[in-house]
Design an enzyme around this catalytic site. Structure first.
Site, PDB file in Angstrom:
ATOM      1  N   GLU A  20       7.846 142.593  65.190  1.00  0.00           N
ATOM      2  CA  GLU A  20       8.839 143.589  64.782  1.00  0.00           C
ATOM      3  C   GLU A  20       8.222 144.616  63.818  1.00  0.00           C
ATOM      4  O   GLU A  20       8.516 145.806  63.901  1.00  0.00           O
ATOM      5  CB  GLU A  20      10.039 142.887  64.143  1.00  0.00           C
ATOM      6  CG  GLU A  20      10.812 142.073  65.181  1.00  0.00           C
ATOM      7  CD  GLU A  20      11.944 141.283  64.565  1.00  0.00           C
ATOM      8  OE1 GLU A  20      11.656 140.250  63.924  1.00  0.00           O
ATOM      9  OE2 GLU A  20      13.100 141.692  64.701  1.00  0.00           O
TER      10      GLU A  20
ATOM     11  N   GLU B 229      12.596 134.176  68.167  1.00  0.00           N
ATOM     12  CA  GLU B 229      13.644 133.824  67.195  1.00  0.00           C
ATOM     13  C   GLU B 229      14.762 132.977  67.787  1.00  0.00           C
ATOM     14  O   GLU B 229      15.319 132.114  67.105  1.00  0.00           O
ATOM     15  CB  GLU B 229      14.249 135.095  66.578  1.00  0.00           C
ATOM     16  CG  GLU B 229      13.370 135.762  65.531  1.00  0.00           C
ATOM     17  CD  GLU B 229      12.408 136.780  66.114  1.00  0.00           C
ATOM     18  OE1 GLU B 229      12.163 136.738  67.337  1.00  0.00           O
ATOM     19  OE2 GLU B 229      11.892 137.613  65.356  1.00  0.00           O
TER      20      GLU B 229
HETATM   21  C1  LIG Z   1      13.577 137.963  60.883  1.00  0.00           C
HETATM   22  C2  LIG Z   1      12.587 137.525  61.946  1.00  0.00           C
HETATM   23  O1  LIG Z   1      12.976 138.105  63.168  1.00  0.00           O
HETATM   24  C3  LIG Z   1      12.622 136.042  62.051  1.00  0.00           C
HETATM   25  C4  LIG Z   1      11.294 135.465  62.396  1.00  0.00           C
HETATM   26  O2  LIG Z   1      10.248 136.068  62.416  1.00  0.00           O
HETATM   27  S1  LIG Z   1      11.375 133.828  62.683  1.00  0.00           S
HETATM   28  C5  LIG Z   1       9.726 133.363  63.003  1.00  0.00           C
HETATM   29  C6  LIG Z   1       9.310 133.722  64.374  1.00  0.00           C
HETATM   30  N1  LIG Z   1       8.036 133.148  64.634  1.00  0.00           N
HETATM   31  C7  LIG Z   1       7.905 132.000  65.297  1.00  0.00           C
HETATM   32  O3  LIG Z   1       8.873 131.419  65.764  1.00  0.00           O
HETATM   33  C8  LIG Z   1       6.521 131.473  65.424  1.00  0.00           C
HETATM   34  C9  LIG Z   1       6.492 130.032  64.996  1.00  0.00           C
HETATM   35  N2  LIG Z   1       5.153 129.508  65.040  1.00  0.00           N
HETATM   36  C10 LIG Z   1       4.590 129.084  66.191  1.00  0.00           C
HETATM   37  O4  LIG Z   1       5.145 129.173  67.265  1.00  0.00           O
HETATM   38  C11 LIG Z   1       3.235 128.490  66.069  1.00  0.00           C
HETATM   39  O5  LIG Z   1       3.114 127.940  64.782  1.00  0.00           O
HETATM   40  C12 LIG Z   1       2.079 129.485  66.300  1.00  0.00           C
HETATM   41  C13 LIG Z   1       2.077 129.908  67.779  1.00  0.00           C
HETATM   42  C14 LIG Z   1       2.241 130.704  65.415  1.00  0.00           C
HETATM   43  C15 LIG Z   1       0.738 128.818  65.928  1.00  0.00           C
HETATM   44  O6  LIG Z   1       0.614 127.622  66.623  1.00  0.00           O
HETATM   45  P1  LIG Z   1      -0.582 126.582  66.275  1.00  0.00           P
HETATM   46  O7  LIG Z   1      -1.839 127.333  66.180  1.00  0.00           O
HETATM   47  O8  LIG Z   1      -0.435 125.479  67.251  1.00  0.00           O
HETATM   48  O9  LIG Z   1      -0.289 126.054  64.811  1.00  0.00           O
HETATM   49  P2  LIG Z   1       0.957 125.266  64.231  1.00  0.00           P
HETATM   50  O10 LIG Z   1       0.553 123.879  63.926  1.00  0.00           O
HETATM   51  O11 LIG Z   1       2.178 125.485  65.050  1.00  0.00           O
HETATM   52  O12 LIG Z   1       1.174 126.064  62.877  1.00  0.00           O
HETATM   53  C16 LIG Z   1       0.212 126.008  61.835  1.00  0.00           C
HETATM   54  C17 LIG Z   1       0.951 125.982  60.537  1.00  0.00           C
HETATM   55  O13 LIG Z   1       1.593 127.251  60.367  1.00  0.00           O
HETATM   56  C18 LIG Z   1       2.956 127.052  60.079  1.00  0.00           C
HETATM   57  N3  LIG Z   1       3.720 128.170  60.662  1.00  0.00           N
HETATM   58  C19 LIG Z   1       3.604 128.706  61.877  1.00  0.00           C
HETATM   59  N4  LIG Z   1       4.459 129.731  61.998  1.00  0.00           N
HETATM   60  C20 LIG Z   1       5.108 129.826  60.835  1.00  0.00           C
HETATM   61  C21 LIG Z   1       6.107 130.703  60.331  1.00  0.00           C
HETATM   62  N5  LIG Z   1       6.607 131.698  61.057  1.00  0.00           N
HETATM   63  N6  LIG Z   1       6.551 130.496  59.085  1.00  0.00           N
HETATM   64  C22 LIG Z   1       6.044 129.513  58.315  1.00  0.00           C
HETATM   65  N7  LIG Z   1       5.097 128.668  58.733  1.00  0.00           N
HETATM   66  C23 LIG Z   1       4.636 128.844  59.971  1.00  0.00           C
HETATM   67  C24 LIG Z   1       3.299 125.737  60.737  1.00  0.00           C
HETATM   68  O14 LIG Z   1       4.460 125.173  60.174  1.00  0.00           O
HETATM   69  C25 LIG Z   1       2.051 124.942  60.461  1.00  0.00           C
HETATM   70  O15 LIG Z   1       2.145 124.486  59.137  1.00  0.00           O
HETATM   71  P3  LIG Z   1       1.434 123.114  58.680  1.00  0.00           P
HETATM   72  O16 LIG Z   1      -0.026 123.330  58.908  1.00  0.00           O
HETATM   73  O17 LIG Z   1       1.829 122.974  57.259  1.00  0.00           O
HETATM   74  O18 LIG Z   1       2.005 122.046  59.555  1.00  0.00           O
END
Ligand SMILES: C[C@H](O)CC(=O)SCCNC(=O)CCNC(=O)[C@H](O)C(C)(C)COP(=O)(O)OP(=O)(O)OC[C@H]1O[C@@H](n2cnc3c(N)ncnc32)[C@H](O)[C@@H]1OP(=O)(O)O
Length: 724
Positions: free
Chosen positions: A115, A135
């Site tokens: 975004e 999301e």
């Molecule tokens: C207002 C906005 O529109 C709202 C948003 O943006 S909501 C957030 C949207 N983003 C997401 O949903 C992405 C979520 N993350 C993921 O899908 C995956 O973590 C990823 C594809 C980025 C990386 O995957 P991968 O490399 O396998 O690592 P993964 O083990 O999942 O994550 C590594 C660490 O980062 C953290 N992390 C990943 N994304 C995060 C996020 N958005 N916020 C906080 N922590 C996050 C994980 O919790 C994990 O923490 P840990 O080591 O303490 O367990």
């Protein structure tokens, strides 16, 4: 400790490079957002800055808004801790900035990350960068303007597909769609982005604000039709998920009243939906799944996982061939052992069918499928076992046979080899009774079909060495499973917690409730199948065998139903022979079979549990609770005995192993939402009416009485010793 910061460097060319640094995924935590506000203000103010590039450190642009903030919002109910990013920062400071801004995107730009990039005036990406708005998978909607800018950049239909599926696209596709302006090798990313930003500043390249674009939206009537179809589709595919309809409403607002109006509505709705139960459940599961990687005294003691290259599997039945498939498609050599060539051929054919099935469904290329199959070798003796790193035994549930196999493989395998069993129920100490090296014995419990189901339940005994546990966890991750480490007992964590699920459904039927109604209620709750259809699918043989194990181990809380035996006597074997509770015909959906009703009547006559001989009268809610509260009750015993590291592990296992709806957060999380006191009082009432199957456990009673959540860490009672 990692440091979350935003830096800014201004080059001699007059380009300010603003870099997000918050390892491992550059999540947009509140200090990062504050840092961005500060740096954008500074870059806008400074006379030596002509243009701006926004990027992320360490090869990843940003994984989006910090999900931990959602947990705080859920805990406090206070949405005011969410900073105003959408208008203040993305719209006013970035998109409406008087200097051009280019997003230099690499690795991933997800959620709020994408975004931000869409708020910039151009996006340059490295190859194979993941771009997505996931999301909805967290029960919210994009909240930094994504619902408005994505349709304007890629067109309405594609934008809806990306948002409603929560699946990322690659930058190559993004380039074709117009989301990305240029695709450049990683090492040129910053150079090209700087030049692009200067070109915009000097009007050599167009300087576009995404929110102001209308060229890809189409006419109002076309847009309304696309939205109408999307709403219908979402009603079918996501009936219990409010965020899908809400997201479509917000998109529509922007199309009808303009992008800015859409952004305002998005921000308002976001603050409401973030407090929904669905968001609480999904965010919990996201973080709980990550927590399973942290196992005390295993992952925090400095051990390094050893590489597992070659695995032997004993038994080429349904489970063995599924496990072999999961391994070879992830580049591991597999030796599949059977007792004779007929069984071996059958096993290999099943693996081939599994792999080709994956290729036919587009999950892998044909070349990759052939390569995977070349990694499989069938054998009839142990000679190939001399250099394997792991053995997984997957024969029938027979203690004597398993004991024999383990004492044989202990001799046939090298001393470092992991010795794993895929038993779903049998106590590991019994299986390893005749072994010398019990420290190498471990449970690798896959769920059927093993090449598709995401959970790997890793069962450790008191003797299993931490190194072996770590090695198996690593194998689990390599083959793209979610490993959850649990302690040893009959049924382990998952099947043990869920054995009352089947029994509860049988008890209800014997109390006079319609089996098909039960299936409907359970499906409406969010399981993909009801308990009776599930039994038809799994076949009755396994249910018999494990039922006996539970009867032995948990005799104080068993409901003995004659239903399965009666079905088998009637020539029914579920989906296997097309006849069970349902009729199965090729090409059509399973249909309830009215002729099963006389069998159910016979079962009711034999059990004679209906009060006064009359069917009980219950609401759908009671049907659900009479099946799931006994499961919660057993989950309480599992927690009390320390079979899992933390309650949330059971949530993850219930979602990934038993298809408990993820948006309800998993079995323990859901029970806490319902309230331990309600679960306790209901079970107590039913135990007085229908017997000990419903008797509340001590753990449940204690927590309900003291008002402590079931998920709060357990203090193990003096009589219980952790099984971990
Ligand atoms: C207002 C906005 O529109 C709202 C948003 O943006 S909501 C957030 C949207 N983003 C997401 O949903 C992405 C979520 N993350 C993921 O899908 C995956 O973590 C990823 C594809 C980025 C990386 O995957 P991968 O490399 O396998 O690592 P993964 O083990 O999942 O994550 C590594 C660490 O980062 C953290 N992390 C990943 N994304 C995060 C996020 N958005 N916020 C906080 N922590 C996050 C994980 O919790 C994990 O923490 P840990 O080591 O303490 O367990």
């Amino acid at each position: 400790m990692s440091q979350s910061i935003v830096t800014m460097e201004v080059g001699n060319d007059g380009v300010a490079v603003i870099t997000i640094s918050n390892p491992p995924v550059n999540a947009l935590a509140i200090p990062i957002i504050d840092g961005l506000k500060e740096k954008f203000a500074e870059a806008t103010r400074r006379n030596d800055v002509k243009a701006i590039v926004l990027t992320g450190k360490g090869g990843r642009f940003s994984g989006g808004f910090d999900i931990n903030v959602f947990t705080k919002v859920h805990g406090t109910g206070d949405v005011s801790i969410m900073p105003d990013v959408s208008i203040d920062l993305v719209t006013n400071a970035v998109e409406d900035c008087k200097k051009p801004i280019v997003a230099a995107v690499e690795g991933l730009a997800l959620g709020g990350g994408l975004e931000f990039a869409m708020g910039c005036h151009a996006r340059i990406a490295a190859p194979r960068t993941q771009l997505g708005l996931p999301e909805l998978s967290l029960g919210v909607i994009p909240g930094f303007g994504g619902t408005q800018r994505l349709p304007r950049l890629v067109g309405l239909s594609k934008a809806i597909e990306i948002m409603l599926s929560s699946k990322p696209i690659m930058s190559e596709e993004g380039k074709k769609l117009g989301l990305i302006d240029a695709l450049v090798p990683s090492k040129e990313l910053l150079k090209v982005s700087r030049a692009w930003a200067l070109d915009m500043a000097e009007r050599r390249k167009p300087w576009l604000r995404s929110l102001h674009r209308t060229d890809k939206i189409g006419s109002l009537s076309e847009a309304r039709e696309v939205l109408r179809m999307a709403r219908l589709q979402a009603k079918k595919t996501a009936p219990n998920l409010p965020q899908h309809q809400v997201c479509l409403d917000v998109i529509e607002e922007g199309i009808v009243h303009g992008g800015y109006s859409g952004v305002l509505k998005e921000a308002k709705v976001f603050k409401e939906i973030v407090l929904s139960d669905t968001s609480r459940g999904l965010v919990h599961v996201f973080l709980a799944q990550r927590a399973t990687s942290k196992v005390p005294n295993v992952t925090d003691v400095g051990l390094k996982p050893r590489q597992v290259k070659k695995v032997a599997i004993i038994g080429g039945g349904l489970m063995g061939s599924g496990i072999a498939t999961a391994l070879i498609v992830n580049n591991m050599f597999v030796v599949l052992k059977e007792v004779n060539s007929e069984y071996l051929l059958k096993g290999i054919k099943t693996v081939e069918a599994n792999v080709r099935g994956l290729a036919n469904r587009g999950k892998m290329t044909k070349d990759k499928a052939e390569k995977a199959l070349s990694m499989l070798k069938g054998v009839l003796d142990y000679s190939e076992f001399k250099d394997v790193d792991m053995v997984i035994e997957a024969v029938i549930e027979n203690v004597a046979l398993k004991q024999k196999i383990f004492s044989e493989i202990e001799k046939a395998c090298p001393p470092h080899c992991i010795l794993a069993t895929n038993t779903s129920t049998i106590d590991l100490n019994l299986i390893g009774e005749k072994m010398n090296s019990q420290d190498r014995l471990i449970g690798a419990h896959f769920f059927s079909p093993a090449h598709l189901m995401p959970l790997l339940e890793i069962v450790r005994t008191q003797k299993t060495s931490p190194q072996i546990i770590l090695d198996l966890m690593t194998v689990g991750k390599v083959i793209k499973k979610v490993p959850v480490v649990v302690g040893n007992c009959t049924g382990f964590a998952v099947n043990r917690t869920f054995f009352p699920y089947t029994q509860g459904s049988h008890l209800l039927v014997n109390l006079g409730v319609d089996a098909y109604r039960i299936d409907r209620v359970i499906c409406n709750f969010g399981f993909p199948l009801g308990p009776f259809q599930l039994q038809d699918l799994a076949g009755y043989g396994v249910a018999f065998a494990v039922g006996q194990e539970y009867a032995k181990a948990f005799s104080d809380r068993i409901f003995k139903s004659p239903l399965l035996e009666l079905l088998v006597k009637d020539g029914r074997n579920g989906k296997n022979n097309g006849k069970g509770y349902y009729i199965y015909e090729k090409g059509s959906k399973p249909k309830p079979d009215p002729s099963v009703l006389s069998i159910i009547e016979e079962s009711r006559r034999l059990t004679n549990v209906m009060p006064g001989g009359k069917p009980i009268s219950v609401t759908d809610r009671e049907v659900l609770e009479m099946i799931l509260f006994p499961v919660v009750n057993e989950a309480c015993r599992v927690l009390d005995e320390g079979v899992v590291v933390r309650a949330s592990d059971l949530d993850v296992a219930s979602v990934l192993g038993m298809s408990f709806p993820s948006y309800r957060g998993g079995i323990v999380f859901w029970a806490d939402m319902v309230g331990a006191i309600h679960v306790y009082r209901s079970l107590k009432k039913w135990s007085e009416m229908y017997g000990s199957f419903y008797k509340p456990s001590k753990f449940l009673e204690e927590r309900a009485m003291k008002g402590i959540p079931l998920s709060a860490p357990a203090t193990l009672s003096a009589s219980t010793k952790s099984r971990l």
